[in-house]
Design a protein around this motif. Structure first.
Motif, short mmCIF file in Angstrom:
data_model
loop_
_atom_site.label_atom_id
_atom_site.label_comp_id
_atom_site.label_asym_id
_atom_site.label_seq_id
_atom_site.Cartn_x
_atom_site.Cartn_y
_atom_site.Cartn_z
N UNK A 238 0.82 -1.22 0.00
CA UNK A 238 0.00 0.00 0.00
C UNK A 238 0.86 1.27 0.00
N UNK A 239 2.17 1.12 -0.03
CA UNK A 239 3.06 2.28 0.06
C UNK A 239 2.91 3.23 -1.14
N UNK A 240 2.51 2.69 -2.28
CA UNK A 240 2.44 3.50 -3.50
C UNK A 240 1.10 4.20 -3.69
N UNK A 241 0.16 4.04 -2.75
CA UNK A 241 -1.15 4.66 -2.90
C UNK A 241 -1.07 6.18 -2.83
N UNK A 242 -1.66 6.88 -3.81
CA UNK A 242 -1.76 8.34 -3.70
C UNK A 242 -2.63 8.72 -2.51
N UNK A 243 -2.46 9.94 -2.01
CA UNK A 243 -3.19 10.39 -0.83
C UNK A 243 -4.70 10.29 -1.01
N UNK A 244 -5.21 10.69 -2.18
CA UNK A 244 -6.66 10.66 -2.40
C UNK A 244 -7.19 9.23 -2.43
N UNK A 245 -6.39 8.30 -2.92
CA UNK A 245 -6.81 6.90 -2.92
C UNK A 245 -6.83 6.36 -1.50
N UNK A 246 -5.83 6.75 -0.70
CA UNK A 246 -5.84 6.36 0.71
C UNK A 246 -7.10 6.87 1.40
N UNK A 247 -7.45 8.10 1.11
CA UNK A 247 -8.60 8.72 1.75
C UNK A 247 -9.90 8.02 1.36
N UNK A 248 -10.14 7.87 0.08
CA UNK A 248 -11.41 7.28 -0.35
C UNK A 248 -11.48 5.80 0.04
N UNK A 249 -10.36 5.09 -0.04
CA UNK A 249 -10.36 3.68 0.38
C UNK A 249 -10.63 3.57 1.87
N UNK A 250 -10.02 4.46 2.65
CA UNK A 250 -10.23 4.43 4.08
C UNK A 250 -11.66 4.76 4.48
N UNK A 251 -12.32 5.60 3.70
CA UNK A 251 -13.72 5.91 4.01
C UNK A 251 -14.62 4.70 3.79
N UNK A 252 -14.23 3.83 2.88
CA UNK A 252 -14.97 2.58 2.71
C UNK A 252 -14.83 1.73 3.97
N UNK A 253 -13.63 1.68 4.54
CA UNK A 253 -13.43 0.96 5.79
C UNK A 253 -14.30 1.57 6.90
N UNK A 254 -14.31 2.90 6.95
CA UNK A 254 -15.10 3.58 7.97
C UNK A 254 -16.57 3.16 7.89
#
Length: 482
Positions: A238-254
């Motif tokens: 997951x180190x190569x994920x752009x910031x926006x992808x981290x954000x939107x992916x994390x909101x799915x977890x939320x």
């Protein structure tokens, strides 16, 4: 009088789902009594009487291997299975990055033959999924390897399924009432999933989602047979994920964690199946899923902001990947509800919005964005059904609930979620920021209603269709901006 086909398990289940599609008062996931429905016929179709509640739940999840660098073991895994030829699924963004290179090196080191399908579309539509199915049928591998985010893993699952059923029509296994909802009655080929985003938890579940163009909404297939044999959860990927992808992916977890935590209890779900093969994967909140979902919520609230705002925070990246997997186990058995149900038409009816940070050549509302945008209002709506759970969740966000009133639980949690989203930053603050207006609300409502698989688990929502329309319209109206 309902006509009962030959009493094979497959024909009985398929007939049930088709029959229910033709009776608007009864849906395959949450049956409501119809004055002309025969209770004996419903029982013969594999379910108890429509209002007999569930009495059991069962847990199913993939085997999980977690650790930095475990991707290099995947070749040995296939060799240990006796597999000689693997179909590898990825997308063009991941194809030349370290996760894919490491996975291929692992296969080559063990002499595993492979062919690569790299045409997976981010947030796939059904034509792209059908192309992947056709490719899988031509290749006829002994096993599957998915290296990528949820779109890659879900596309791989569906390709594996239809390769095993080469004569099946595309909608045969798709969730009813949109598709036929046919149960999977054979073992599929081994699938190992290597997630490269911290979001969907698809490495743990039997769920696969896609956008059905003809319906302008997302739908999918949900069956335990689709879950991967093994999820390789490697934080290095997951180190190569752009910031926006981290954000939107994390909101799915939320939302996975919050929705499964607040779903109706499994013991309140109806109808109760008389055969365990008909028990849905999404069953309602239960004591085991609760543990996974609540821990995922705590990790997400703590580590998602750090992960998004500091790309060098390795601990936060690792904890978010762990949270995604934990949430996958939780919601993969308890289910999700209104945030996800509403998200499907929001994504499918996109009027041209393209979220920043996604390197795609088409408009896109990332899944995590589409589920989170209505979340504040959803939990204001559901709060009255289980105030204690909503307040417990609010406390995770840092709210002092010592003097909170039960009747305010929904408002308190909704406000906490909204504040979290604002502080996270770069999120559309309502569906109007995605390009929707009040005039779009009726279409969004109609696009949500067929999502029976998740709506059946929504608290405060087990009503007639007219009342459901009113409730959904009110949630969407109040979600235009926050």
């Amino acid at each position: 009088m309902l006509t009962i086909p030959a009493p094979t398990l497959r024909s009985r289940a398929t007939s049930l789902l088709r029959t229910l599609q033709n009776q608007s008062s009864i849906c395959p996931c949450h049956a409501c009594t119809h004055p002309t429905a025969s209770l004996s016929a419903v029982r013969q179709l594999g379910f108890a009487a429509p209002m007999e509640k569930e009495y059991a739940f069962e847990m199913a999840a993939s085997n999980i291997r977690y650790g930095n660098g475990v991707t290099r073991e995947v070749g040995m895994d296939f060799k240990n299975l006796g597999v000689k030829k693997v179909a590898v699924f990825t997308d063009n963004n991941i194809l030349n990055l370290a996760p894919m290179k490491n996975a291929i090196a692992a296969l080559e080191s063990e002499g595993i033959q492979y062919e690569i399908y790299s045409k997976v579309r981010v947030e796939p539509k059904d034509p792209a999924v059908k192309d992947a199915i056709a490719w899988a049928k031509r290749v006829a591998p002994e096993a599957y390897l998915a290296v990528g985010g949820g779109s890659v893993m879900d596309t791989c699952k569906i390709a594996s399924l239809y390769e095993a059923y080469p004569d099946a029509e595309f909608l045969e296994f798709v969730n009813a009432p949109i598709g036929n909802g046919r149960p999977v009655d054979k073992k599929l080929k081994p699938l190992i999933a290597v997630p490269t985003t911290a979001g969907t938890g698809s490495e743990t579940t039997g769920t696969a989602i896609f956008d059905l163009v003809s319906h302008k909404a997302k739908t999918g297939i949900a069956h335990r047979a689709l879950k991967p044999l093994l999820g390789i959860v490697d934080p290095l990927n997951t180190r190569s994920m752009p910031s926006q992808v981290k954000s939107s992916s994390g909101l799915d977890v939320l939302c996975h964690s919050l929705e499964s935590w607040t779903a109706i209890p499994y013991s309140e779900r109806v109808p109760r199946p008389t055969n365990p093969i008909l028990r849905p994967a999404y069953q309602g909140a239960n004591p085991i899923s609760d543990i996974f979902s609540f821990e995922a919520l705590k990790l997400t609230v703590k580590y998602l902001p750090r992960s998004v705002h500091n790309p060098d925070d390795a601990e936060a990246q690792e904890k978010m990947l762990l949270a995604a997997t934990l949430a996958g186990v939780g919601f993969g058995n308890a289910g999700v509800h209104l945030c996800h149900g509403l998200s499907y038409p929001i994504s499918g009816m996109n009027k041209g919005y393209k979220h920043a940070g996604y390197e795609v050549d088409h408009p896109i509302i990332p899944h995590g964005v589409s589920v989170a945008v209505t979340a504040p209002q959803v939990f204001r709506f559901t709060g009255s059904t289980n105030p204690d759970r909503h307040l417990a969740a609010a406390e995770v966000f840092g709210v002092d609930i010592s003097n909170a009133k039960a009747e305010s639980a929904g408002e308190i949690l909704g406000d906490a979620v909204a504040e979290f989203l604002v502080k996270l930053g770069d999120q559309p603050r309502g569906i109007s920021h995605l390009g929707f207006t009040r005039e779009d609300i009726p279409a969004l409502v109609e696009g949500t209603l067929p999502q029976a698989r998740v709506l059946m688990l929504a608290p405060n929502f087990q009503k007639d269709d007219d009342q459901k329309r009113e409730d959904l319209a009110r949630i969407l109206e109040r979600s235009l901006t926050y």
